[in-house]
Design an enzyme around this catalytic site. Structure first.
Site, mmCIF file in Angstrom:
data_model
loop_
_atom_site.group_PDB
_atom_site.id
_atom_site.type_symbol
_atom_site.label_atom_id
_atom_site.label_comp_id
_atom_site.label_asym_id
_atom_site.label_seq_id
_atom_site.Cartn_x
_atom_site.Cartn_y
_atom_site.Cartn_z
ATOM 1 N N SER A 238 0.845 -1.181 0.000
ATOM 2 C CA SER A 238 0.000 0.000 0.000
ATOM 3 C C SER A 238 0.884 1.236 0.000
ATOM 4 O O SER A 238 2.116 1.148 0.043
ATOM 5 C CB SER A 238 -0.916 0.017 1.228
ATOM 6 O OG SER A 238 -0.146 0.167 2.418
ATOM 7 N N LYS A 239 0.254 2.392 -0.012
ATOM 8 C CA LYS A 239 0.990 3.652 -0.090
ATOM 9 C C LYS A 239 1.918 3.845 1.105
ATOM 10 O O LYS A 239 2.966 4.475 0.995
ATOM 11 C CB LYS A 239 -0.004 4.810 -0.177
ATOM 12 C CG LYS A 239 0.478 5.986 -1.001
ATOM 13 C CD LYS A 239 -0.622 7.010 -1.176
ATOM 14 C CE LYS A 239 -0.160 8.154 -2.043
ATOM 15 N NZ LYS A 239 -0.275 7.929 -3.463
ATOM 16 N N ARG A 240 1.540 3.294 2.255
ATOM 17 C CA ARG A 240 2.382 3.491 3.438
ATOM 18 C C ARG A 240 3.712 2.750 3.318
ATOM 19 O O ARG A 240 4.634 3.022 4.073
ATOM 20 C CB ARG A 240 1.635 3.041 4.700
ATOM 21 C CG ARG A 240 1.303 1.561 4.740
ATOM 22 C CD ARG A 240 0.359 1.256 5.899
ATOM 23 N NE ARG A 240 -0.114 -0.110 5.870
ATOM 24 C CZ ARG A 240 0.516 -1.124 6.429
ATOM 25 N NH1 ARG A 240 1.659 -0.918 7.069
ATOM 26 N NH2 ARG A 240 0.029 -2.340 6.376
ATOM 27 N N HIS A 241 3.823 1.817 2.395
ATOM 28 C CA HIS A 241 5.090 1.119 2.169
ATOM 29 C C HIS A 241 5.979 1.865 1.167
ATOM 30 O O HIS A 241 7.071 1.402 0.847
ATOM 31 C CB HIS A 241 4.839 -0.300 1.642
ATOM 32 C CG HIS A 241 4.090 -1.178 2.598
ATOM 33 N ND1 HIS A 241 2.812 -1.613 2.356
ATOM 34 C CD2 HIS A 241 4.439 -1.684 3.812
ATOM 35 C CE1 HIS A 241 2.402 -2.363 3.366
ATOM 36 N NE2 HIS A 241 3.371 -2.414 4.254
ATOM 37 N N GLY A 242 5.489 2.995 0.687
ATOM 38 C CA GLY A 242 6.267 3.744 -0.300
ATOM 39 C C GLY A 242 5.775 3.516 -1.714
ATOM 40 O O GLY A 242 6.385 3.999 -2.665
#
Length: 464
Positions: A238-242
């Site tokens: 997801s976006k939180r992983h970059g």
């Protein structure tokens, strides 16, 4: 002829997972002497499909270095074809009209869930002989009521489904639009796709599609389902992983060669090799070396790989790509010699072009900001005499050669009884505003005599 395809839906930005799927298909096709790679835009979702997403997909693939063969296909331009094949199945008794209204289907779904059953359609209309000209209907495919359907996955081996587990899927809606599992079969068959390489989340779609292939008498392609991409915490990416859209990686200053290299290694390996050129990837890529386990996305590893390409690509090419990032900060791009000198001095330090531009900003403005800690430590009444004497001697220089600069600093250090670093660091902060920068001699050479003298005077005047 071996033919692969990538078929994104323009309902959002192209992200890492889709980009890797495109890359695997492209590499597999290019690995073959006469392989073809087809690009198809699956834009039948009229409400969510947007031209800006389509353009983003095309721009992202081109930037990454992926090209395609033949025309660019759009599903919305093939609607008559889908209708023709859907009603062919109806005429052959392999599909049927379902008149069940959506609210009735929802009631049946809820009841099945309450009773612990799989919420699949109960085939109410499958044996119905009546026609209702005034009522809307969908076309449902007649799934065999017994038996099994299976295939040999190019990555995972044999996979088998019981027909009892499959429902009679809708192939054509009441608004005259086809459904995904139907269109993908028509498209892949009529476009001559021989190998379908896609994410493992499509495994459950495969038996339904196989049955439609068989019903229409189409040749069945080979299938390979690649593992999904997870973050370092083993959860779905997801976006939180970059993870951002493909174009965002370009905007953040990543090199397409690095991203292609990194994406290829997400789930695929060739021994212990980490760095591959595009030509090497085409030469070595094959599906047997794609793993079955989820690939782990590691932004730190991508940054490392990007730094490798920043240092290894031709200086002129890195400078050409670097120039727009200077402009984005609001500065004019200097002449080639100056630009090349800046890149040469910074590319061993930066991990992205954005970071390099931020590091280079002090070259482009005389009113630099001094880092608070650097100012407190090196722009003090105790260092002011050093800076003043350096300026006096620097103004007398006729050459900015490293030898001449070194001579001044060494003489100052000797006369003041200080170490070289105790003289060089105040000068560095006066010129760059930072404690860490490229070598002081290189900085002076890039800035030029006038800018150095101007910055030295400003730093001296800022000290009480």
């Amino acid at each position: 002829m071996l033919t692969t395809r990538f078929a994104p839906s323009p309902t959002g930005h192209l992200h890492i997972g889709g980009a890797r799927t495109a890359l695997f298909n492209w590499l597999y096709a290019r690995h073959q002497k006469d392989g073809k790679f087809i690009l198809r835009i699956e834009d039948t979702d009229r409400e969510r499909s947007k031209d800006e997403y389509t353009q983003g997909i095309l721009d992202g693939l081109k930037w990454l270095g992926i090209d395609w063969d033949g025309p660019l296909y759009y599903q919305t331009q093939r609607m008559d074809l889908y209708r023709e094949y859907a009603y062919r199945l109806l005429d052959q008794g392999l599909a049927y009209k379902c008149y069940c209204p959506p609210e009735l289907l929802e009631e049946k779904r809820k009841k099945a869930l309450q009773e612990g059953r799989k919420p699949s359609y109960d085939r109410t209309c499958r044996g119905c002989k009546d026609e209702y000209p005034d009522r809307p209907y969908v076309l449902r495919f007649k799934t065999p009521l017994s038996g099994s359907v299976g295939f040999r996955d190019l990555i995972r081996g044999d996979i088998v489904f019981r027909c009892e587990e499959l429902d009679d899927l809708i192939i054509y809606r009441s608004d005259n639009t086809p459904t995904y599992n139907f269109t993908v079969v028509i498209d892949d068959a009529t476009m001559g796709i021989t190998h379908v390489i896609r994410g493992e989340d499509h495994i459950n779609n495969t038996p339904r599609q196989l049955l439609i292939y068989e019903a229409l008498g189409f040749p069945i392609p080979e299938f390979g389902h690649v593992p999904l991409i997870h973050g370092k915490d083993r959860s779905r990416l997801s976006k939180r992983h970059g993870a951002t859209s493909l174009i965002e990686y370009r905007n953040e200053g990543f090199m397409p060669e690095a991203l292609m290299n990194y994406l290829a290694r997400l789930g695929w390996a060739h021994g212990d090799q980490e760095v591959f050129s595009k030509e090497e990837l085409i030469e070595k890529f094959d599906l047997p070396n794609v793993g079955k386990s989820a690939a782990i996305f590691d932004i730190d590893k991508l940054l490392w790989l990007n730094s490798v390409y920043l240092k290894s690509l031709p200086l002129e090419e890195v400078a050409r790509r670097f120039a727009p990032f200077i402009e984005q900060l609001g500065y004019a791009v200097p002449c080639d010699d100056t630009l090349h000198a800046i890149v040469l001095n910074l590319r061993g330090r930066a991990k992205t072009l954005v970071e390099m531009a931020q590091m280079a900003e002090f070259f482009f403005k005389d009113d630099i900001d001094y880092e608070p800690k650097a100012r407190e430590k090196f722009l003090t009444p105790a260092t002011k005499p050093i800076l003043e004497e350096f300026l006096v001697r620097f103004e007398e220089l006729e050459s900015l050669s490293e030898d001449e600069q070194r001579r001044i600093i060494e003489a100052l250090a000797s006369e003041q009884g200080k170490k070289l670093v105790e003289v060089a660091q105040p000068i560095r902060v006066a010129l760059t505003g930072r404690q860490a920068s490229p070598g002081i001699f290189e900085v002076v050479g890039i800035l030029g005599k006038h800018a150095v003298e101007k910055r030295m005077r400003r730093a001296i005047s800022s000290i009480p």
